[in-house]
Motif scaffolding. Structure first.
Motif, PDB file in Angstrom:
ATOM      1  N   HIS A 159     -52.009 -21.751  39.487  1.00  0.00           N
ATOM      2  CA  HIS A 159     -51.060 -22.073  38.432  1.00  0.00           C
ATOM      3  C   HIS A 159     -49.713 -22.254  39.106  1.00  0.00           C
ATOM      4  O   HIS A 159     -49.489 -21.773  40.222  1.00  0.00           O
ATOM      5  N   VAL A 160     -48.816 -22.963  38.454  1.00  0.00           N
ATOM      6  CA  VAL A 160     -47.520 -23.298  39.057  1.00  0.00           C
ATOM      7  C   VAL A 160     -46.466 -22.287  38.623  1.00  0.00           C
ATOM      8  O   VAL A 160     -46.354 -21.951  37.443  1.00  0.00           O
ATOM      9  N   ILE A 161     -45.708 -21.826  39.599  1.00  0.00           N
ATOM     10  CA  ILE A 161     -44.531 -20.991  39.355  1.00  0.00           C
ATOM     11  C   ILE A 161     -43.327 -21.794  39.836  1.00  0.00           C
ATOM     12  O   ILE A 161     -43.350 -22.370  40.929  1.00  0.00           O
ATOM     13  N   ALA A 162     -42.282 -21.833  39.018  1.00  0.00           N
ATOM     14  CA  ALA A 162     -41.070 -22.575  39.385  1.00  0.00           C
ATOM     15  C   ALA A 162     -39.893 -21.608  39.465  1.00  0.00           C
ATOM     16  O   ALA A 162     -39.749 -20.727  38.611  1.00  0.00           O
ATOM     17  N   ALA A 163     -39.070 -21.771  40.485  1.00  0.00           N
ATOM     18  CA  ALA A 163     -37.925 -20.899  40.708  1.00  0.00           C
ATOM     19  C   ALA A 163     -36.693 -21.740  41.014  1.00  0.00           C
ATOM     20  O   ALA A 163     -36.805 -22.851  41.545  1.00  0.00           O
ATOM     21  N   VAL A 164     -35.515 -21.169  40.715  1.00  0.00           N
ATOM     22  CA  VAL A 164     -34.270 -21.899  40.899  1.00  0.00           C
ATOM     23  C   VAL A 164     -33.257 -21.045  41.643  1.00  0.00           C
ATOM     24  O   VAL A 164     -32.987 -19.906  41.245  1.00  0.00           O
ATOM     25  N   CYS A 165     -32.695 -21.615  42.687  1.00  0.00           N
ATOM     26  CA  CYS A 165     -31.560 -21.021  43.391  1.00  0.00           C
ATOM     27  C   CYS A 165     -30.313 -21.757  42.895  1.00  0.00           C
ATOM     28  O   CYS A 165     -30.109 -22.927  43.222  1.00  0.00           O
ATOM     29  N   VAL A 166     -29.518 -21.073  42.079  1.00  0.00           N
ATOM     30  CA  VAL A 166     -28.286 -21.653  41.541  1.00  0.00           C
ATOM     31  C   VAL A 166     -27.181 -21.412  42.554  1.00  0.00           C
ATOM     32  O   VAL A 166     -26.953 -20.272  42.977  1.00  0.00           O
ATOM     33  N   VAL A 167     -26.478 -22.486  42.934  1.00  0.00           N
ATOM     34  CA  VAL A 167     -25.390 -22.394  43.904  1.00  0.00           C
ATOM     35  C   VAL A 167     -24.072 -22.677  43.183  1.00  0.00           C
ATOM     36  O   VAL A 167     -23.924 -23.734  42.572  1.00  0.00           O
ATOM     37  N   ARG A 168     -23.177 -21.719  43.272  1.00  0.00           N
ATOM     38  CA  ARG A 168     -21.849 -21.875  42.682  1.00  0.00           C
ATOM     39  C   ARG A 168     -20.975 -22.739  43.589  1.00  0.00           C
ATOM     40  O   ARG A 168     -21.298 -22.949  44.761  1.00  0.00           O
ATOM     41  N   GLU A 169     -19.847 -23.194  43.053  1.00  0.00           N
ATOM     42  CA  GLU A 169     -18.914 -24.035  43.808  1.00  0.00           C
ATOM     43  C   GLU A 169     -18.446 -23.372  45.099  1.00  0.00           C
ATOM     44  O   GLU A 169     -18.219 -24.039  46.115  1.00  0.00           O
ATOM     45  N   ASP A 170     -18.306 -22.036  45.087  1.00  0.00           N
ATOM     46  CA  ASP A 170     -17.841 -21.305  46.277  1.00  0.00           C
ATOM     47  C   ASP A 170     -18.970 -20.985  47.255  1.00  0.00           C
ATOM     48  O   ASP A 170     -18.771 -20.289  48.246  1.00  0.00           O
ATOM     49  N   GLY A 171     -20.189 -21.479  46.969  1.00  0.00           N
ATOM     50  CA  GLY A 171     -21.317 -21.285  47.870  1.00  0.00           C
ATOM     51  C   GLY A 171     -22.168 -20.058  47.583  1.00  0.00           C
ATOM     52  O   GLY A 171     -23.219 -19.889  48.200  1.00  0.00           O
ATOM     53  N   LEU A 172     -21.734 -19.197  46.683  1.00  0.00           N
ATOM     54  CA  LEU A 172     -22.537 -18.024  46.356  1.00  0.00           C
ATOM     55  C   LEU A 172     -23.749 -18.444  45.525  1.00  0.00           C
ATOM     56  O   LEU A 172     -23.698 -19.436  44.790  1.00  0.00           O
ATOM     57  N   VAL A 173     -24.846 -17.679  45.666  1.00  0.00           N
ATOM     58  CA  VAL A 173     -26.072 -17.973  44.929  1.00  0.00           C
ATOM     59  C   VAL A 173     -26.383 -16.832  43.965  1.00  0.00           C
ATOM     60  O   VAL A 173     -26.011 -15.682  44.204  1.00  0.00           O
ATOM     61  N   LEU A 174     -27.072 -17.180  42.895  1.00  0.00           N
ATOM     62  CA  LEU A 174     -27.425 -16.202  41.871  1.00  0.00           C
ATOM     63  C   LEU A 174     -28.775 -15.570  42.177  1.00  0.00           C
ATOM     64  O   LEU A 174     -29.757 -16.278  42.408  1.00  0.00           O
ATOM     65  N   ILE A 175     -28.805 -14.237  42.189  1.00  0.00           N
ATOM     66  CA  ILE A 175     -30.068 -13.522  42.224  1.00  0.00           C
ATOM     67  C   ILE A 175     -30.094 -12.578  41.029  1.00  0.00           C
ATOM     68  O   ILE A 175     -29.059 -12.133  40.552  1.00  0.00           O
ATOM     69  N   THR A 176     -31.304 -12.318  40.563  1.00  0.00           N
ATOM     70  CA  THR A 176     -31.476 -11.448  39.408  1.00  0.00           C
ATOM     71  C   THR A 176     -32.373 -10.285  39.794  1.00  0.00           C
ATOM     72  O   THR A 176     -33.239 -10.397  40.668  1.00  0.00           O
ATOM     73  N   ARG A 177     -32.135  -9.170  39.117  1.00  0.00           N
ATOM     74  CA  ARG A 177     -32.928  -7.966  39.359  1.00  0.00           C
ATOM     75  C   ARG A 177     -33.986  -7.849  38.272  1.00  0.00           C
ATOM     76  O   ARG A 177     -33.671  -7.889  37.088  1.00  0.00           O
ATOM     77  N   ARG A 178     -35.217  -7.715  38.697  1.00  0.00           N
ATOM     78  CA  ARG A 178     -36.341  -7.660  37.759  1.00  0.00           C
ATOM     79  C   ARG A 178     -36.240  -6.424  36.874  1.00  0.00           C
ATOM     80  O   ARG A 178     -35.850  -5.348  37.332  1.00  0.00           O
ATOM     81  N   ALA A 179     -36.606  -6.579  35.614  1.00  0.00           N
ATOM     82  CA  ALA A 179     -36.604  -5.463  34.671  1.00  0.00           C
ATOM     83  C   ALA A 179     -37.544  -4.367  35.165  1.00  0.00           C
ATOM     84  O   ALA A 179     -38.529  -4.629  35.871  1.00  0.00           O
ATOM     85  N   ALA A 180     -37.269  -3.139  34.754  1.00  0.00           N
ATOM     86  CA  ALA A 180     -38.040  -1.976  35.201  1.00  0.00           C
ATOM     87  C   ALA A 180     -39.496  -2.026  34.757  1.00  0.00           C
ATOM     88  O   ALA A 180     -40.356  -1.407  35.387  1.00  0.00           O
ATOM     89  N   VAL A 181     -39.805  -2.767  33.699  1.00  0.00           N
ATOM     90  CA  VAL A 181     -41.170  -2.820  33.172  1.00  0.00           C
ATOM     91  C   VAL A 181     -42.026  -3.897  33.832  1.00  0.00           C
ATOM     92  O   VAL A 181     -43.221  -3.993  33.563  1.00  0.00           O
ATOM     93  N   LYS A 182     -41.443  -4.725  34.695  1.00  0.00           N
ATOM     94  CA  LYS A 182     -42.179  -5.817  35.332  1.00  0.00           C
ATOM     95  C   LYS A 182     -42.810  -5.356  36.649  1.00  0.00           C
ATOM     96  O   LYS A 182     -42.447  -4.323  37.191  1.00  0.00           O
TER      97      LYS A 182
END
Length: 169
Positions: free
Chosen positions: A33-56
């Motif tokens: 099955h396909v999983i899709a992920a996104v690395c969001v890059v801000r104008e200043d070069g920083l990237v967004l990472i998220t912390r998985r919920a405790a129940v996952k």
């Protein structure tokens, strides 16, 4: 989410005309099955990472926003939907730049980079995301080294990291 339907694909990512319900036992051997992920890059070069919920799975570890493509969705459509659901950020499919694909035991992970999103106001889904932060890409790799990234991401970034660095410069 539990119970969602995924299209089954062959190793090239071509749908084979069958589905699998998430959470059902016995994922069919030889299919993906396909999983899709996104690395969001801000104008200043920083990237967004998220912390998985405790129940996952892999609770409270870090990742790029990601999720499985639902029945009838393309990888790009899934990436746009998952980014919006998990973070509230809106991207256009055409803005996604492919980094690459990782073939895993039962999944094909497609990673994209997106830049130039207008509004970067986050609205996190608490069922999916416990926290978020904007970091230099080098910090993502440090979090891989000390195992603060979710285990699958450590493996994925070993394969896609060099290309991700190129695309986020």
């Amino acid at each position: 989410m539990e119970g969602e339907l995924w299209d089954l694909t062959d190793a090239a990512g071509t749908p084979v005309g069958r589905t699998h319900r998430r959470g059902d036992p016995d994922f069919p051997k030889g299919f993906f099955h396909v999983i899709a992920a996104v690395c969001v890059v801000r104008e200043d070069g920083l990237v967004l990472i998220t912390r998985r919920a405790a129940v996952k799975d892999y609770p409270l570890t870090w990742e790029f926003p990601a999720g499985s493509a639902l029945e009838g969705e393309t990888s790009r459509q899934a990436a746009v939907r998952e980014l919006a659901e998990e973070t509230g950020l809106r991207a256009e499919e055409e803005a996604l730049v492919p980094v690459g694909r990782v073939v895993e035991a039962e999944a094909l992970l497609d990673l994209y980079v997106v830049r130039g999103l207008g509004d970067l106001t986050l609205s996190l889904d608490p069922e999916e995301v416990a926290d978020s932060t904007w970091v230099p890409l080098a910090e993502v790799f440090r979090r891989c080294d000390d195992e603060r990234m979710a285990r699958p991401w450590i493996d994925r970034l070993q394969l896609l990291g060099e290309r991700l660095v190129e695309l986020t410069r």
